[in-house]
Design an enzyme around this catalytic site. Structure first.
Site, short mmCIF file in Angstrom:
data_model
loop_
_atom_site.label_atom_id
_atom_site.label_comp_id
_atom_site.label_asym_id
_atom_site.label_seq_id
_atom_site.Cartn_x
_atom_site.Cartn_y
_atom_site.Cartn_z
N LYS A 1 78.48 79.33 67.98
CA LYS A 1 78.33 77.97 67.47
C LYS A 1 78.69 76.94 68.53
O LYS A 1 78.14 75.83 68.54
CB LYS A 1 79.19 77.80 66.22
N GLU B 1 86.04 70.75 63.86
CA GLU B 1 84.95 69.84 63.53
C GLU B 1 85.46 68.81 62.53
O GLU B 1 86.22 69.14 61.62
CB GLU B 1 83.82 70.67 62.89
N HIS C 1 83.26 77.39 50.87
CA HIS C 1 82.35 77.19 52.00
C HIS C 1 81.19 78.17 51.99
O HIS C 1 80.52 78.34 53.01
CB HIS C 1 83.11 77.27 53.34
N ARG D 1 68.67 85.01 62.11
CA ARG D 1 68.32 86.10 61.20
C ARG D 1 67.61 85.51 59.99
O ARG D 1 67.44 84.30 59.87
CB ARG D 1 69.58 86.82 60.74
#
Length: 667
Positions: free
Chosen positions: A116, A203, A238, A295
């Site tokens: 990421k 983040e 999440h 994916r």
């Protein structure tokens, strides 16, 4: 096109891939663990091979063994599905080294986009905005003190996210600085356990954002297209539980802009095959790139239903070297599709997974209803794998029609043997904010959906169904599906007496009086205390089903009996009605003794002890975290129900415990 494909996965996604392979004339090879030897995907395949024992690290994560099976079975290609090894670049490399076609991107682009942190850097270079945060893959920058300093500079609230993560694993929201270090340690442990890599980044936590993702396809010849968006904003822990396409808030212009941004990243990465670019959309309609999933996504069916494309088929064609046969101009979205994930978990107990055997599974059917599942009746939900039972997907000509269809499909679903999130899904589908399209990642907390999800009162007709079934079904045990047991007079008819039944529901007695109508076969007068009697006519009955008619109205009930309960599924809710039981010898002998169980803390489910945070003799406060239990790829906190002193600890870190095991005692 290759002729034989090994599917390096299990459950629903393995069954889904097999369906497309059958249509394309491709033989399939399944792998299974010892826990999955009777699983549906094993029987759906043309061939099946044991890969290892139950834990994923000893079976579905054993890349070398999986490749060996592929070669032994003479498979030419391998599809990784999602989860497990699907985003493991080393595994993709090993497949190609062994001469297997890997149905997915190259290992190089998987490494690039699978991180990421690296993906954010690439997006920035491609001119795509990203959420402000702190990213670094340098090991020195992953120290707790360094990350804490970065968190202070970024400000709270923030998110800790696993760089190699997905599906909410290794992700923690932190609202106050004093919570940061504990949450960081938990996120790193979870990331290491799920992905074999503990690198995290920070983040900024956006307020009430929407989660929007763009599905892309890219071939080996430089052609790439996007297939529109999916909105996946409604989440718990999440993790997505409801996805839909198209998003109710994207204008055609914003859809085009986000699609073009996704394709810029794809082209910069040299990406091939199917993939998904995930974005956050704030309240001002500004979007930020989050990550790329290299994916097939769990929620791919909603895109299939609005575009008419089979994404698995597209994956296989690209992997076989075919160029894309569709251009961007040919992609169009028609109607609306919504997917909900049906989990074996209890939303009222912090989404605690529910293990056990699915004794009955009644699935809805009808126009515009699709059910993707790898489970059947008598299959077991174990601690080893994700507790998703099925994906229910509906499609219709517009969003309101799709929501109405979803509500009716959920009401016609019934699952016995495990606790499920079906009531939560029904509550969301009926919420006015959902109908209005006011969805954001904090939907469940913002609208206090869980708080409103109280155990429903038992309807009179449910009590009537339980009592009528308990009184009559044993006389029709050998009947056909819709046999009417009142065609022949039985002993119960000759009595003709009023019958009184008392059930216990949520600890409260529920009394009901039934009187058979002698002059009308199969009819009963049913009365609750202080209420007028109502007449019910049995229209159909079998071992697990009862249809009652009241006037001109019909009501359907799915039923299961245990030794102590009559369980009734009605309109998506499962009611556990306890029948009176004679006292046991032990209860009679010790009826005057009060036994306290408040000191014992037990395991809510089977799992592995990840961390013990106290010692014998420690003084603890109420709601203090004492242990961390790992199960189904997630961590679950064991907290003290009261203040006291730790008297005994029965397990150590690394021990595997069963559900209900006595973990420790606090007095």
């Amino acid at each position: 096109m290759f002729r034989k494909l090994l599917i390096a996965n299990r459950g629903e996604i393995a069954v889904r891939i097999m369906a497309t392979c059958r249509e394309m004339g491709i033989r399939t090879v399944a792998i299974y663990s010892e826990a999955d030897q009777h699983a549906r995907h094993v029987y759906e395949a043309d061939e099946a091979y044991l890969v290892g024992s139950a834990p994923a690290r000893e079976s579905y994560l054993c890349g070398d063994r999986i490749i060996q099976i592929a070669l032994e079975s003479q498979a030419e290609a391998l599809h990784p599905g999602y989860g497990f090894l699907s985003e493991n670049a080393d595994f993709a490399d090993a497949c190609r080294t062994a001469g297997l076609i890997f149905v997915g991107p190259t290992a190089e682009s998987m490494r690039l986009m699978g991180s990421k942190i690296a993906a954010k850097q690439l997006a920035h270079s491609a001119g795509v905005p990203t959420v402000p945060g702190y990213v670094s893959i340098d090991s020195a920058d992953q120290q707790s003190a360094t990350l804490l300093a970065a968190a202070r500079q970024l400000g709270f609230p923030l998110l800790i996210k696993a760089s190699a993560g997905g599906g909410g694993k290794g992700m923690r929201a932190v609202h106050k600085e004093e919570e940061f270090l504990d949450q960081l340690a938990g996120a790193q442990r979870e990331a290491l356990a799920a992905f074999g890599e503990s690198t995290v980044f920070l983040e900024r936590l956006l307020i009430q954002p929407r989660h929007i993702e763009i599905q892309i396809l890219a071939d080996a010849y430089g052609h790439s297209i996007h297939l529109g968006e999916r909105e996946c904003s409604i989440q718990r822990r999440h993790q997505k539980i409801i996805e839909e396409s198209p998003s109710p808030v994207l204008s055609p212009e914003l859809r085009t802009e986000m699609g073009q941004a996704a394709l810029r990243i794809v082209q910069a990465a040299g990406y091939q095959n199917a993939g998904t670019l995930e974005f956050m959309l704030d309240t001002q309609q500004h979007f930020y790139f989050l990550e790329m999933n290299t994916r097939l996504q769990v929620e791919h069916p909603v895109t299939e239903l609005v575009t008419g494309l089979d994404l698995v088929r597209q994956q296989l064609l690209i992997a076989a070297g075919e160029p894309l046969a569709i251009t961007q101009e040919q992609v169009s979205q028609r109607g609306h599709a919504i997917e909900v994930r049906l989990y074996a978990e209890d939303p009222l107990q912090q989404y605690l997974p529910s293990t056990g055997t699915i004794t009955r599974f009644i699935a809805p059917s009808g126009p515009g209803i699709r059910l993707d599942s790898g489970l059947s009746e008598q299959d077991e939900i174990t601690q080893y794998y994700d507790p998703m039972i099925a994906k229910l997907i509906v499609s219709a000509e517009d969003r309101l029609s799709a929501i109405n269809r979803l509500q009716q499909a959920l009401k016609r679903t019934a699952i016995f043997g495990v606790t499920t999130n079906l009531p939560l899904l029904i509550a969301i589908s009926k919420h006015p904010a959902f109908a209005a399209g006011l969805t954001s990642t904090d939907f469940l907390t913002h609208y206090e959906v869980i708080e409103q999800l109280q155990t429903p009162l038992v309807p009179d007709q449910v009590l009537a169904a339980a009592a009528i079934y308990d009184l009559t079904w044993h006389q029709a045990a050998n009947s056909n599906r819709y046999h009417n047991p009142w065609q022949n007079t039985g002993p119960w008819r000759l009595a003709g007496n009023t019958q009184t039944r008392t059930y216990h529901y949520q600890g409260e007695p529920q009394k009901i009086v039934l009187t058979p109508r002698i002059q009308q076969s199969g009819s009963w007068l049913v009365q609750r205390p202080d209420q007028e009697a109502e007449e019910f006519q049995v229209a159909a009955i079998n071992a697990h089903f009862l249809l009652l008619r009241q006037g001109n109205s019909n009501a359907s009930f799915f039923i299961q009996q245990t030794a102590t309960e009559t369980q009734i599924a009605f309109e998506g809710h499962l009611f556990h009605l306890q029948r009176p039981q004679p006292p046991t010898v032990e209860q009679t002998a010790y009826s005057g003794l009060a036994v306290s169980t408040q000191t014992a803390l037990t395991a809510p489910m089977a799992g592995t002890i990840i961390k013990v945070q106290v010692q014998v003799g420690d003084i603890v406060e109420a709601r203090q975290v004492l242990m961390i239990l790992g199960a189904m790829k997630m961590e679950h906190a064991i907290t003290s129900s009261h203040a006291g002193t730790v008297q005994r600890i029965n397990y150590r870190e690394g021990d595997v415990v069963s559900g209900g095991a006595l973990l420790l005692e606090v007095r």
